[in-house]
Motif scaffolding. Sequence first.
Motif, mmCIF file in Angstrom:
data_model
loop_
_atom_site.group_PDB
_atom_site.id
_atom_site.type_symbol
_atom_site.label_atom_id
_atom_site.label_comp_id
_atom_site.label_asym_id
_atom_site.label_seq_id
_atom_site.Cartn_x
_atom_site.Cartn_y
_atom_site.Cartn_z
ATOM 1 N N TYR A 103 85.643 85.986 -49.154
ATOM 2 C CA TYR A 103 86.072 85.024 -50.167
ATOM 3 C C TYR A 103 87.022 84.043 -49.491
ATOM 4 O O TYR A 103 87.826 84.451 -48.651
ATOM 5 C CB TYR A 103 86.798 85.739 -51.318
ATOM 6 N N PRO A 104 86.935 82.742 -49.877
ATOM 7 C CA PRO A 104 87.826 81.772 -49.236
ATOM 8 C C PRO A 104 89.286 81.972 -49.674
ATOM 9 O O PRO A 104 89.544 82.281 -50.837
ATOM 10 C CB PRO A 104 87.293 80.424 -49.729
ATOM 11 N N ALA A 105 90.205 81.786 -48.729
ATOM 12 C CA ALA A 105 91.636 81.959 -49.033
ATOM 13 C C ALA A 105 92.100 80.937 -50.068
ATOM 14 O O ALA A 105 92.938 81.243 -50.916
ATOM 15 C CB ALA A 105 92.449 81.821 -47.757
ATOM 16 N N THR A 106 91.583 79.718 -49.987
ATOM 17 C CA THR A 106 91.893 78.682 -50.983
ATOM 18 C C THR A 106 90.578 77.979 -51.329
ATOM 19 O O THR A 106 89.536 78.293 -50.756
ATOM 20 C CB THR A 106 92.865 77.611 -50.426
ATOM 21 N N ALA B 171 87.376 73.730 -45.954
ATOM 22 C CA ALA B 171 87.397 74.470 -44.683
ATOM 23 C C ALA B 171 87.366 75.973 -44.940
ATOM 24 O O ALA B 171 86.647 76.716 -44.269
ATOM 25 C CB ALA B 171 88.638 74.087 -43.884
ATOM 26 N N ASP B 172 88.120 76.439 -45.931
ATOM 27 C CA ASP B 172 88.134 77.875 -46.240
ATOM 28 C C ASP B 172 86.791 78.319 -46.827
ATOM 29 O O ASP B 172 86.279 79.398 -46.498
ATOM 30 C CB ASP B 172 89.266 78.211 -47.223
ATOM 31 N N VAL B 173 86.248 77.477 -47.701
ATOM 32 C CA VAL B 173 84.951 77.808 -48.316
ATOM 33 C C VAL B 173 83.880 77.914 -47.226
ATOM 34 O O VAL B 173 83.070 78.847 -47.203
ATOM 35 C CB VAL B 173 84.562 76.747 -49.379
ATOM 36 N N ASP B 174 83.929 77.007 -46.273
ATOM 37 C CA ASP B 174 82.962 77.027 -45.187
ATOM 38 C C ASP B 174 83.159 78.270 -44.307
ATOM 39 O O ASP B 174 82.190 78.915 -43.890
ATOM 40 C CB ASP B 174 83.119 75.750 -44.351
ATOM 41 N N ALA B 175 84.419 78.622 -44.053
ATOM 42 C CA ALA B 175 84.700 79.805 -43.211
ATOM 43 C C ALA B 175 84.155 81.068 -43.885
ATOM 44 O O ALA B 175 83.558 81.930 -43.225
ATOM 45 C CB ALA B 175 86.200 79.941 -42.962
ATOM 46 N N SER C 207 81.151 83.395 -42.488
ATOM 47 C CA SER C 207 81.420 84.814 -42.248
ATOM 48 C C SER C 207 80.321 85.672 -42.875
ATOM 49 O O SER C 207 79.832 86.635 -42.266
ATOM 50 C CB SER C 207 82.788 85.196 -42.819
ATOM 51 N N ASP C 208 79.903 85.329 -44.086
ATOM 52 C CA ASP C 208 78.822 86.089 -44.733
ATOM 53 C C ASP C 208 77.496 85.949 -43.982
ATOM 54 O O ASP C 208 76.723 86.898 -43.875
ATOM 55 C CB ASP C 208 78.641 85.643 -46.186
ATOM 56 N N GLU C 209 77.247 84.742 -43.457
ATOM 57 C CA GLU C 209 75.995 84.552 -42.706
ATOM 58 C C GLU C 209 75.967 85.472 -41.491
ATOM 59 O O GLU C 209 74.965 86.102 -41.178
ATOM 60 C CB GLU C 209 75.853 83.092 -42.243
ATOM 61 N N GLU C 210 77.117 85.535 -40.806
ATOM 62 C CA GLU C 210 77.180 86.289 -39.558
ATOM 63 C C GLU C 210 77.237 87.799 -39.790
ATOM 64 O O GLU C 210 76.622 88.581 -39.067
ATOM 65 C CB GLU C 210 78.427 85.842 -38.785
ATOM 66 N N ASN C 211 77.972 88.219 -40.779
ATOM 67 C CA ASN C 211 78.219 89.656 -40.956
ATOM 68 C C ASN C 211 77.263 90.335 -41.931
ATOM 69 O O ASN C 211 76.989 91.521 -41.775
ATOM 70 C CB ASN C 211 79.660 89.881 -41.393
ATOM 71 N N SER C 212 76.798 89.606 -42.927
ATOM 72 C CA SER C 212 75.882 90.209 -43.903
ATOM 73 C C SER C 212 74.440 89.765 -43.651
ATOM 74 O O SER C 212 73.547 90.582 -43.418
ATOM 75 C CB SER C 212 76.256 89.812 -45.332
ATOM 76 N N HIS C 213 74.230 88.448 -43.689
ATOM 77 C CA HIS C 213 72.844 87.965 -43.669
ATOM 78 C C HIS C 213 72.197 88.074 -42.299
ATOM 79 O O HIS C 213 70.974 88.118 -42.201
ATOM 80 C CB HIS C 213 72.787 86.542 -44.231
ATOM 81 N N GLY D 222 89.701 80.317 -38.211
ATOM 82 C CA GLY D 222 90.621 80.816 -37.191
ATOM 83 C C GLY D 222 91.012 79.696 -36.240
ATOM 84 O O GLY D 222 90.477 78.590 -36.316
ATOM 85 N N ILE D 223 91.915 79.974 -35.351
ATOM 86 C CA ILE D 223 92.345 78.942 -34.394
ATOM 87 C C ILE D 223 91.258 78.757 -33.335
ATOM 88 O O ILE D 223 90.822 77.647 -33.063
ATOM 89 C CB ILE D 223 93.701 79.313 -33.774
ATOM 90 N N THR D 224 90.780 79.886 -32.810
ATOM 91 C CA THR D 224 89.676 79.766 -31.852
ATOM 92 C C THR D 224 88.384 80.337 -32.418
ATOM 93 O O THR D 224 87.307 80.062 -31.910
ATOM 94 C CB THR D 224 90.010 80.523 -30.544
ATOM 95 N N GLU D 225 88.493 81.112 -33.487
ATOM 96 C CA GLU D 225 87.305 81.762 -34.072
ATOM 97 C C GLU D 225 86.796 80.946 -35.256
ATOM 98 O O GLU D 225 87.514 80.118 -35.796
ATOM 99 C CB GLU D 225 87.673 83.157 -34.577
ATOM 100 N N ASP D 226 85.573 81.246 -35.683
ATOM 101 C CA ASP D 226 84.998 80.534 -36.838
ATOM 102 C C ASP D 226 85.715 80.890 -38.134
ATOM 103 O O ASP D 226 85.757 80.108 -39.067
ATOM 104 C CB ASP D 226 83.521 80.905 -36.987
ATOM 105 N N TYR D 227 86.237 82.121 -38.207
ATOM 106 C CA TYR D 227 86.936 82.576 -39.420
ATOM 107 C C TYR D 227 87.889 83.671 -39.009
ATOM 108 O O TYR D 227 87.717 84.318 -37.972
ATOM 109 C CB TYR D 227 85.935 83.128 -40.459
ATOM 110 N N GLN D 228 88.915 83.845 -39.826
ATOM 111 C CA GLN D 228 89.780 85.008 -39.616
ATOM 112 C C GLN D 228 90.182 85.553 -40.975
ATOM 113 O O GLN D 228 90.336 84.809 -41.944
ATOM 114 C CB GLN D 228 91.018 84.636 -38.779
#
Length: 447
Positions: A233-236, A240-244, A248-254, A308-314
Amino acid sequence: MSNSIPKGSTLLRRNDFLFGVATASFQIEGATDLGGRVPSIWDTFCATPGKVLGGDTGMPACDHFHRWQQDLDLIKSLGFDAYRFSIAWPRIASESGGWNQQGLDFYERLVDGLLERDIVPMATLYHWDLPQFLEDRGGWINRDTSYRFTDYADQVTRRLGDRVRYYATLNEPWCSAFLGYRLGIHAPGLKDHQLGFQAAHHLLLAHGLALPIMREHAPGAQHGIVLNFTPAYPATESAADVDAASYSDEENSHFFLQPLLTGQYPAAVQERHPEWMPRCYPGDMEIIAQHLDFLGVNFYTRAVVEPGITEDYQSIKQADVARTDIGWEIYPQALTDLLVGFKERYKRLPPIYITENGAADNSPVVDGEVSDRLRLNYYQQHLQAVDNAIAAGVDIRGYCAWSLMDNFEWAEGYSQRFGLVHVDYETQVRTPKMSANWFRDMLYTRS
Ligand code: FCB
């Protein structure tokens, strides 16, 4: 004790809805050096200083290898319909290529013991305990491991056949691939993005290669796979948060579910990280995308993310939210959202079984009782979340609590207790907790 699942609940009204308890071989069996078992990557990982909390190992675990009859009696006495367990590849395979009949005998007795007690056997073939000799040849980075898995699946299903009613090829390939080869948190402890994705592909390939053989030996069983999901879920509300969160769901779930149901890895991941994409041979994706009789869904918590700073999401830790003792946020709505979201996204979504759900609640035994109120609340809320998803039209046919009893919780060792039944690891005394008694009362009052 109050039964807080609503009276009209579909879960309780449908008498074909399966309630089970789940465990896994390395987490409960102990006896790591008996019965012709060969070492697994988890024996090696446990023996590596600093990898598992407290230096804990697969010994003694719950000594289920010797106490399995008592444990099956326990499942029966709690009123569950089904038992989801896993078969240890290292009890069956040998380095020389032969098959250990003692290992097959053990699981055959277990399955027959379940059937005698009228408990439905649900077996997982791979719950993370890869034989170490296969890791020595490259483990899940080596394409050959997918073929070795197929041989192992052939042996098991040839012996157990239709007596097992539900076979899952893999448990949580996300954990095997990403925790094991990408993030270094689980065995074998490698840390490399590309290796993580390559391992994921070989795990999915192993699943696809094994399925037709399993169907041949057990035509009357249901065949599927178990995946884990921690929806983001996006932090805000920021773009940018919605995209992160969405990435994250694409990479970890889908990345795990989509190839099984459509024969393609998600475009979002392929486009963002072509350098991480696995080596695939022509025809692999068709092998992976075979018909599934069921999808097993394991759910514990959600993630709240931002770029994230260097990652796609944190993930960011939410302040002031309810958590289980392991620190995972309690957020049952995410389970409903997840299941409803799958139904919207995937035309070929098979029937779903919730194959794991539960909470770490380390309440101790006091005067012979364990008042695990946190766990009880967690179960009530999540059963409600499943019921809501059914009401929204998702085809969900069963629910397995994780876990029957306290056990070896991987990198956390014995520090986290997920059981409905308390285990004293010194004496091996089993004490059903308040949550177990609640399940028993609920299951016995089903119409
Ligand atoms: C899941 C695993 C299971 C157990 C629970 C808490 O990821 O499948 O073995 O450890 O988490």
